[in-house]
Write a protein that holds these residues in place. Structure first.
Motif, mmCIF file in Angstrom:
data_model
loop_
_atom_site.group_PDB
_atom_site.id
_atom_site.type_symbol
_atom_site.label_atom_id
_atom_site.label_comp_id
_atom_site.label_asym_id
_atom_site.label_seq_id
_atom_site.Cartn_x
_atom_site.Cartn_y
_atom_site.Cartn_z
ATOM 1 N N ALA A 232 0.748 -1.104 -0.031
ATOM 2 C CA ALA A 232 -0.162 -0.057 0.025
ATOM 3 C C ALA A 232 0.927 1.362 0.108
ATOM 4 N N GLN A 233 2.136 1.266 -0.172
ATOM 5 C CA GLN A 233 3.115 2.163 -0.299
ATOM 6 C C GLN A 233 2.876 3.108 -1.166
ATOM 7 N N ARG A 234 2.560 4.419 -1.035
ATOM 8 C CA ARG A 234 2.227 5.631 -1.907
ATOM 9 C C ARG A 234 3.698 6.058 -2.579
ATOM 10 N N ASN A 235 4.670 6.084 -1.616
ATOM 11 C CA ASN A 235 5.792 6.663 -2.287
ATOM 12 C C ASN A 235 6.912 5.795 -1.817
ATOM 13 N N HIS A 236 8.206 6.310 -2.176
ATOM 14 C CA HIS A 236 9.563 5.678 -1.795
ATOM 15 C C HIS A 236 10.384 6.568 -0.882
ATOM 16 N N LEU A 237 9.873 7.607 -0.454
ATOM 17 C CA LEU A 237 10.501 8.718 0.095
ATOM 18 C C LEU A 237 10.317 8.482 1.746
ATOM 19 N N GLY A 238 9.803 7.484 2.133
ATOM 20 C CA GLY A 238 9.670 7.356 3.513
ATOM 21 C C GLY A 238 8.717 8.405 4.195
ATOM 22 N N LEU A 239 7.923 8.939 3.958
ATOM 23 C CA LEU A 239 6.976 9.886 4.346
ATOM 24 C C LEU A 239 5.755 9.378 5.131
ATOM 25 N N TRP A 240 5.628 10.293 6.286
ATOM 26 C CA TRP A 240 4.568 9.778 7.119
ATOM 27 C C TRP A 240 3.147 10.442 6.645
ATOM 28 N N ASN A 241 2.220 9.792 6.987
ATOM 29 C CA ASN A 241 0.707 10.341 6.466
ATOM 30 C C ASN A 241 -0.389 10.107 7.600
ATOM 31 N N LYS A 242 -1.461 10.734 7.643
ATOM 32 C CA LYS A 242 -2.521 10.611 8.718
ATOM 33 C C LYS A 242 -3.021 9.091 8.760
ATOM 34 N N THR A 243 -2.915 8.371 7.583
ATOM 35 C CA THR A 243 -3.129 6.994 7.655
ATOM 36 C C THR A 243 -2.261 6.083 8.615
ATOM 37 N N SER A 244 -0.896 6.399 8.386
ATOM 38 C CA SER A 244 0.017 5.654 9.132
ATOM 39 C C SER A 244 0.145 6.133 10.595
ATOM 40 N N VAL A 245 -0.336 7.291 10.784
ATOM 41 C CA VAL A 245 -0.204 7.790 12.270
ATOM 42 C C VAL A 245 -1.483 7.226 12.998
ATOM 43 N N GLY A 246 -2.678 7.217 12.429
ATOM 44 C CA GLY A 246 -3.823 6.795 12.675
ATOM 45 C C GLY A 246 -3.674 5.207 13.214
ATOM 46 N N ARG A 247 -2.882 4.447 12.291
ATOM 47 C CA ARG A 247 -2.902 3.191 12.480
ATOM 48 C C ARG A 247 -2.256 2.526 13.667
ATOM 49 N N ILE A 248 -1.057 3.666 14.044
ATOM 50 C CA ILE A 248 -0.279 3.182 15.234
ATOM 51 C C ILE A 248 -1.180 3.689 16.535
ATOM 52 N N LEU A 249 -1.868 4.864 16.326
ATOM 53 C CA LEU A 249 -2.771 5.168 17.571
ATOM 54 C C LEU A 249 -3.651 4.007 18.123
ATOM 55 N N LYS A 250 -4.195 3.309 16.909
ATOM 56 C CA LYS A 250 -5.298 2.364 16.914
ATOM 57 C C LYS A 250 -4.652 0.913 17.609
ATOM 58 N N ASN A 251 -3.203 0.543 17.348
ATOM 59 C CA ASN A 251 -2.752 -0.514 17.499
ATOM 60 C C ASN A 251 -2.619 -1.109 18.818
ATOM 61 N N GLN A 252 -3.400 -2.070 19.290
ATOM 62 C CA GLN A 252 -3.417 -2.516 20.587
ATOM 63 C C GLN A 252 -2.154 -3.331 21.152
ATOM 64 N N MET A 253 -1.193 -3.738 20.043
ATOM 65 C CA MET A 253 0.203 -4.233 20.373
ATOM 66 C C MET A 253 0.736 -3.406 21.262
ATOM 67 N N TYR A 254 0.699 -2.127 21.390
ATOM 68 C CA TYR A 254 1.633 -1.332 21.812
ATOM 69 C C TYR A 254 1.337 -1.164 23.576
ATOM 70 N N ILE A 255 0.226 -2.048 23.825
ATOM 71 C CA ILE A 255 -0.007 -1.978 25.342
ATOM 72 C C ILE A 255 0.325 -3.365 25.857
ATOM 73 N N GLY A 256 1.008 -4.255 25.026
ATOM 74 C CA GLY A 256 1.804 -5.542 25.688
ATOM 75 C C GLY A 256 0.771 -6.784 24.998
ATOM 76 N N ASP A 257 -0.173 -6.409 24.424
ATOM 77 C CA ASP A 257 -1.028 -7.510 24.079
ATOM 78 C C ASP A 257 -0.727 -7.961 22.414
ATOM 79 N N LEU A 258 -1.011 -9.175 22.250
ATOM 80 C CA LEU A 258 -0.690 -9.902 20.960
ATOM 81 C C LEU A 258 -1.721 -9.923 20.236
ATOM 82 N N VAL A 259 -1.882 -9.250 19.063
ATOM 83 C CA VAL A 259 -3.244 -9.055 18.065
ATOM 84 C C VAL A 259 -2.598 -9.714 16.823
ATOM 85 N N GLN A 260 -3.148 -10.993 16.768
ATOM 86 C CA GLN A 260 -3.046 -11.737 15.342
ATOM 87 C C GLN A 260 -4.079 -12.274 14.601
#
Length: 523
Positions: A232-260
């Motif tokens: 799904a990468q839109r460019n090869h410059l390594g730039l952030w966008n609101k989608t990538s930031v939002g994905r991190i904010l919603k990821n339950q893995m960051y509180i120590g829970d394994l989500v698979q």
């Protein structure tokens, strides 16, 4: 006559050997080449080319050498295709029919599988080839189900089976199924959460990270030397966008829970992935060290659920998603009244803006509302916060010891579960290698699964007790935050989220210029 030799080897052809894997000698590429070269020589055929695919499944129709063989066959560069067995050519019945029984015939190419005694030149051999094709496809289907069962078991026991770790983590060097914190990326994750709680919108956070030259998750993994590709990468410059930031904010893995198990293949023949309903995800709590506190994650999740809108510069205002009309209950939306010399923001009733006959014109200047709410919040905290809280909440030594004891018991039980999982894997490999019979495997498998379920049930009970005990200490943590929060001019967004449920705005009295502002407190 010219003969093309095709050889293939995949992980399907591996057998357990000690702590690693060993190729079955009878299936090795070298063995296939030797066998087929000798066969061609005995029949007086010249070899046009030897085509080899290593580490490719027999169901894969995009194997490089396989595709090149088909292109050369269509151009009639040889008259014979030689394989050790029909399954080396393909395990897909559809490909058997398409090429061996149709296109090869049209192209005048004879197909021979030496060990299977398959030869398209022999009349009456077609049914045998079709039966071989069905058996090979059944084998793949059975193999796929067995692999899925192993993966399900690994997920349920808290083992990470992804090819690449989630951004912020890396795989443990001692256990590839265990995640450990990658501090460099974890620092970025913590900052994203902090920026969002401070009122920054997702796009503004992305812009800040880009301005500082911080690589996005895809680019970061590639910089670490990982062979990672993001479709799904839109460019090869390594730039952030609101989608990538939002994905991190919603990821339950960051509180120590394994989500698979959030996506799955359509079937064993397809590479296409489809989303799995959230209720079917495999979530195992407390499997790895958390980057984000559960309280912080919950606050962010609540903010995300409020669908707050930005002020146009990527920054949400302090009360976004919390302000409502006192008369009709509709949300109050932010609007700007600007000219060449000034710009001022107001909150106005959404229903009135849509249909003026349904409500009256409720509006309030945003900066005045934020000042009023901040002043009231400070008085509210000062009124209800007293030093006696410290006396009531300070006796936590016993609870902390109990928490440590529970955590130790859970860790021991989880280690036992992992040992059972390892034993099950070894058992499965023994069955695959023919060391034990299927009936014996089934008996032992049931015993291991029953014991594992008992351990998991105990872990669940202890985890519930641990959560309950931890909740009793939350007031102590809140006390520490309140002490930090008492000194402010404009209330921080995090503080508003903790104390304020909603704010209602009444209609302004045009004669007295008074306006009713009602705050609903959460605690």
């Amino acid at each position: 006559m010219l003969a093309a030799i095709y050889c293939r080897l995949s992980k399907e052809d591996m057998i357990p050997f000690g702590h690693g894997e060993k190729v079955q000698e009878s299936e090795s590429i070298q063995n296939q080449k030797s066998l087929l070269t000798e066969y061609a020589t005995e029949h007086g055929w010249n070899i046009y080319e030897i085509y080899c695919d290593e580490d490719y499944s027999g169901i894969d129709s995009e194997r490089p050498a396989f595709c090149r063989l088909l292109e050369d066959a269509e151009q009639r560069k040889f008259e014979i295709v030689l394989c050790k067995t029909q399954s080396r050519f393909t395990r897909d019945m559809e490909l058997v029919e398409r090429y061996i029984h149709n296109r090869f015939v049209l192209w005048g190419i004879r197909f021979i599988a030496v060990v299977d005694h398959v030869d398209t030149e022999i009349k009456g051999n077609k049914k045998a080839r079709q039966i071989n094709g069905l058996i090979n496809e059944w084998y793949l289907e059975d193999l796929s189900e067995n692999i899925k069962a192993v993966f399900r078991h690994k997920r349920s026991t808290g083992q990470y089976i992804g090819g690449f770790p989630v951004y912020g983590y890396q795989k443990s060097q001692s256990d590839k199924n265990k995640l450990v914190i990658d501090e460099q990326a974890a620092a970025v994750v913590r900052r994203i959460f902090a920026l969002y709680l401070a009122g920054n919108g997702k796009q503004q956070i992305a812009s800040l990270l880009n301005a500082e030259g911080i690589a996005n998750p895809t680019k970061y993994k590639q910089q670490k030397g990982w062979n990672y590709v993001n479709g799904a990468q839109r460019n090869h410059l390594g730039l952030w966008n609101k989608t990538s930031v939002g994905r991190i904010l919603k990821n339950q893995m960051y509180i120590g829970d394994l989500v698979q198990g959030t996506r799955k293949k359509v079937n064993y023949k397809s590479k296409e992935l489809v989303a799995v309903p959230k209720e079917d995800w495999v979530i195992v709590p407390n499997t790895h060290e958390a980057i984000i506190d559960r309280e912080v994650f919950a606050s962010v999740a609540k903010l995300l659920g409020e669908h707050t809108k930005s002020s146009g510069n990527g920054k949400t205002h302090l009360l976004a998603g919390k302000v409502r009309c006192m008369d009709c209950g509709s949300a109050m939306l932010k609007v700007s009244n600007s000219s060449a010399n000034y710009a001022r923001c107001y909150l106005r009733c959404k229903l009135y803006a849509t249909d003026k006959s349904c409500c009256s014109n409720h509006s309030i200047r945003l900066d005045r509302l934020e000042k009023e709410v901040s002043d009231r919040l400070k008085k509210y905290i000062q009124l209800y916060y007293t030093p006696c809280w410290g006396n009531l909440l300070s006796d936590t030594d016993g609870e902390e010891k109990h928490i440590a004891s529970l955590q130790k018991q859970i860790a021991c039980l989880q280690a036992d579960v992992l040992r059972h999982e390892k034993a099950l894997q070894d058992l499965y490999l023994d069955k695959s290698a023919g060391v034990i019979e299927a009936e014996q495997f089934a008996q032992l498998n049931r015993a291991y699964l029953k014991d594992s379920q008992r351990l998991k049930s105990r872990i669940f009970v202890l985890a519930q007790e641990l959560d309950k005990t931890k909740s009793n200490t939350d007031k102590t943590a809140l006390q520490g935050k309140v002490l930090q929060w008492l000194d402010f001019d404009t209330a921080p967004r995090e503080l508003i989220n903790v104390f304020i449920e909603s704010v209602e705005i009444g209609k302004r009295n045009l004669q007295t210029n008074e306006q009713n502002i009602l705050i609903h407190w959460q605690i």
